[in-house]
Motif scaffolding. Structure first.
Motif, mmCIF file in Angstrom:
data_model
loop_
_atom_site.group_PDB
_atom_site.id
_atom_site.type_symbol
_atom_site.label_atom_id
_atom_site.label_comp_id
_atom_site.label_asym_id
_atom_site.label_seq_id
_atom_site.Cartn_x
_atom_site.Cartn_y
_atom_site.Cartn_z
ATOM 1 N N GLY A 45 0.811 -1.211 0.000
ATOM 2 C CA GLY A 45 0.000 0.000 0.000
ATOM 3 C C GLY A 45 0.845 1.262 0.000
ATOM 4 N N ARG A 46 0.172 2.379 0.318
ATOM 5 C CA ARG A 46 0.845 3.666 0.369
ATOM 6 C C ARG A 46 0.353 4.438 1.580
ATOM 7 N N VAL A 47 1.261 5.160 2.220
ATOM 8 C CA VAL A 47 0.891 6.055 3.308
ATOM 9 C C VAL A 47 0.669 7.435 2.710
ATOM 10 N N GLY A 48 -0.477 8.039 3.027
ATOM 11 C CA GLY A 48 -0.813 9.333 2.439
ATOM 12 C C GLY A 48 -1.387 10.298 3.460
ATOM 13 N N ASP A 49 -1.368 11.555 3.078
ATOM 14 C CA ASP A 49 -1.943 12.624 3.893
ATOM 15 C C ASP A 49 -2.685 13.565 2.953
ATOM 16 N N ASN A 50 -4.015 13.476 2.967
ATOM 17 C CA ASN A 50 -4.848 14.297 2.078
ATOM 18 C C ASN A 50 -4.485 14.094 0.608
ATOM 19 N N GLY A 51 -4.254 12.842 0.247
ATOM 20 C CA GLY A 51 -3.972 12.505 -1.140
ATOM 21 C C GLY A 51 -2.529 12.618 -1.550
ATOM 22 N N LEU A 52 -1.658 13.107 -0.677
ATOM 23 C CA LEU A 52 -0.232 13.240 -0.989
ATOM 24 C C LEU A 52 0.553 12.144 -0.280
ATOM 25 N N PRO A 53 1.588 11.603 -0.922
ATOM 26 C CA PRO A 53 2.373 10.544 -0.270
ATOM 27 C C PRO A 53 3.142 11.083 0.921
ATOM 28 N N VAL A 54 3.252 10.261 1.947
ATOM 29 C CA VAL A 54 4.048 10.603 3.126
ATOM 30 C C VAL A 54 5.397 9.908 2.980
ATOM 31 N N ARG A 55 6.418 10.683 2.777
ATOM 32 C CA ARG A 55 7.752 10.162 2.498
ATOM 33 C C ARG A 55 8.348 9.483 3.738
ATOM 34 N N ALA A 108 8.428 2.567 4.423
ATOM 35 C CA ALA A 108 7.987 3.116 3.139
ATOM 36 C C ALA A 108 9.131 3.881 2.475
ATOM 37 N N ASP A 109 8.999 4.105 1.166
ATOM 38 C CA ASP A 109 10.015 4.855 0.433
ATOM 39 C C ASP A 109 9.585 6.303 0.267
ATOM 40 N N GLU A 110 10.271 7.024 -0.627
ATOM 41 C CA GLU A 110 9.955 8.444 -0.801
ATOM 42 C C GLU A 110 8.613 8.661 -1.484
ATOM 43 N N ARG A 111 8.046 7.609 -2.045
ATOM 44 C CA ARG A 111 6.712 7.687 -2.638
ATOM 45 C C ARG A 111 5.617 7.271 -1.664
ATOM 46 N N GLY A 112 6.006 6.984 -0.430
ATOM 47 C CA GLY A 112 5.056 6.527 0.571
ATOM 48 C C GLY A 112 4.670 5.076 0.428
ATOM 49 N N GLU A 113 5.244 4.365 -0.545
ATOM 50 C CA GLU A 113 4.878 2.981 -0.818
ATOM 51 C C GLU A 113 5.575 2.031 0.149
ATOM 52 N N LEU A 157 -2.337 -8.657 -0.302
ATOM 53 C CA LEU A 157 -3.445 -7.714 -0.340
ATOM 54 C C LEU A 157 -2.916 -6.366 -0.797
ATOM 55 N N VAL A 158 -3.503 -5.823 -1.850
ATOM 56 C CA VAL A 158 -3.136 -4.498 -2.345
ATOM 57 C C VAL A 158 -4.195 -3.511 -1.869
ATOM 58 N N LEU A 159 -3.788 -2.511 -1.130
ATOM 59 C CA LEU A 159 -4.713 -1.514 -0.600
ATOM 60 C C LEU A 159 -4.981 -0.441 -1.673
ATOM 61 N N HIS A 160 -6.228 -0.211 -1.961
ATOM 62 C CA HIS A 160 -6.573 0.802 -2.958
ATOM 63 C C HIS A 160 -6.683 2.207 -2.349
ATOM 64 N N ASP A 161 -6.862 2.273 -1.047
ATOM 65 C CA ASP A 161 -6.896 3.555 -0.345
ATOM 66 C C ASP A 161 -5.633 3.708 0.479
ATOM 67 N N ASP A 162 -5.186 4.945 0.641
ATOM 68 C CA ASP A 162 -4.003 5.220 1.433
ATOM 69 C C ASP A 162 -4.196 4.840 2.895
ATOM 70 N N VAL A 163 -3.126 4.397 3.521
ATOM 71 C CA VAL A 163 -3.089 4.331 4.972
ATOM 72 C C VAL A 163 -2.835 5.751 5.449
ATOM 73 N N SER A 164 -3.812 6.339 6.098
ATOM 74 C CA SER A 164 -3.749 7.758 6.414
ATOM 75 C C SER A 164 -2.778 8.048 7.554
ATOM 76 N N PHE A 165 -2.014 9.123 7.371
ATOM 77 C CA PHE A 165 -1.142 9.617 8.440
ATOM 78 C C PHE A 165 -1.824 10.842 9.037
ATOM 79 N N ASN A 166 -2.380 10.663 10.243
ATOM 80 C CA ASN A 166 -3.136 11.739 10.882
ATOM 81 C C ASN A 166 -2.702 11.895 12.333
ATOM 82 N N PRO A 167 -1.532 12.494 12.572
ATOM 83 C CA PRO A 167 -1.014 12.600 13.938
ATOM 84 C C PRO A 167 -1.831 13.573 14.792
#
Length: 279
Positions: free
Chosen positions: A146-156, A175-180, A269-279
């Motif tokens: 999957g990818r870690v995101g914050d409001n649609g942007l990748p979290v590096r 995760a990498d610089e793309r949040g993947e 399992l491939v996540l279609h939605d970001d794992v949200s980063f919401n501190p």
């Protein structure tokens, strides 16, 4: 023991021709074995000290290879007492890491040095690397991609921890610089094992990230400090939660709300939605 540049070995006395400043060993965080693929290890250098043909994406002086997953740096006039070691895989099989290291002074390891002998193990950096997006898992592995995101942007450079139904750590990922990220479920936290497992995924990342350099993808990757080992080294000098990549790096904070997913056992399992980063 070293006397006047001569050391005793199992085959007799030998003259010391160079001194090891730092040895680096790279291990696979999933298998625990030495990494045999083409990771790259270098000492970061400032722009004025780089060679003319140096790549902007790799602002480092490469360490010499020394066997499977091993690298070495010799003492020299341009080697400072402290610097940043960068470890990366151009093929993205492993997520990169950066460490601030502190060398023993040459006077402490040179021939005729006063005080105790500084063994090679005291000049060793052991590092565990976590799977990147191109990591090859055997068939039957339980994976979450999957990818870690914050409001649609990748979290590096986020880190992800998966917790099982009974509260045990089921797996981790960098995760990498793309949040993947690519997380292997090594402990489904079930008895008996079922067809799927409910996991809580919690992302951690810097609350105030550093600005990224467009030419150097690792410029904003967190630098983890590694204290100099004792002589001889203590067990925690060579194997600890920082080196294994399981403790939060400096400045990292976790999300307040985990992402809950039902993960099938024995497949990916491939996540279609970001794992949200919401501190």
């Amino acid at each position: 023991m070293m006397i006047d540049g001569v050391i005793d070995t199992v085959i007799g006395k030998a003259t010391v021709l160079h001194q090891l400043a730092l040895g680096v060993e790279c291990f696979d965080a999933i298998t625990g074995t030495s990494i045999a693929t083409g990771v790259r290890v270098g000492r970061e250098v400032t722009a004025p000290k780089r060679r003319i043909h140096s790549q902007a994406a790799w602002p480092c002086s490469d360490l010499d290879g020394s066997g499977v997953g091993r690298f070495k740096l010799r003492y020299g006039p341009l080697v400072p007492a402290a610097f940043v070691v960068r470890i990366d895989d151009p093929d993205r099989r492993y997520a990169p890491r950066r460490f601030s290291v502190h060398l023993w002074p040459l006077a402490a390891v040179a021939a005729g040095a006063a005080g105790p002998y500084i063994p090679v193990a005291s000049r060793l950096l052991r590092v565990w690397l976590w799977p990147g997006s191109a990591y090859a898992f055997p068939r039957g592995s339980t994976l979450v991609r999957g990818r870690v995101g914050d409001n649609g942007l990748p979290v590096r450079w986020a880190r992800v921890t998966a917790t099982g139904p009974n509260g045990a750590i089921a797996g981790r990922a960098h995760a990498d610089e793309r949040g993947e990220f690519l997380l292997v479920v090594s402990n489904p936290d079930q008895n008996p094992l079922q067809d799927s497992v409910a996991l809580d995924l919690v992302a951690s990342a810097p609350k105030s990230p550093s600005p990224a350099d467009g030419t150097d993808r690792c410029s904003d990757l967190v630098i983890e400090d590694v204290p100099r080992s004792w002589a001889p080294p203590l067990p925690q000098d060579l194997d600890n939660s920082v080196l294994r990549g399981v403790s939060p790096p400096p400045g990292y904070v976790p999300s307040l709300q985990p992402a809950q997913h039902e993960v099938p056992i024995g497949t990916g399992l491939v996540l279609h939605d970001d794992v949200s980063f919401n501190p």
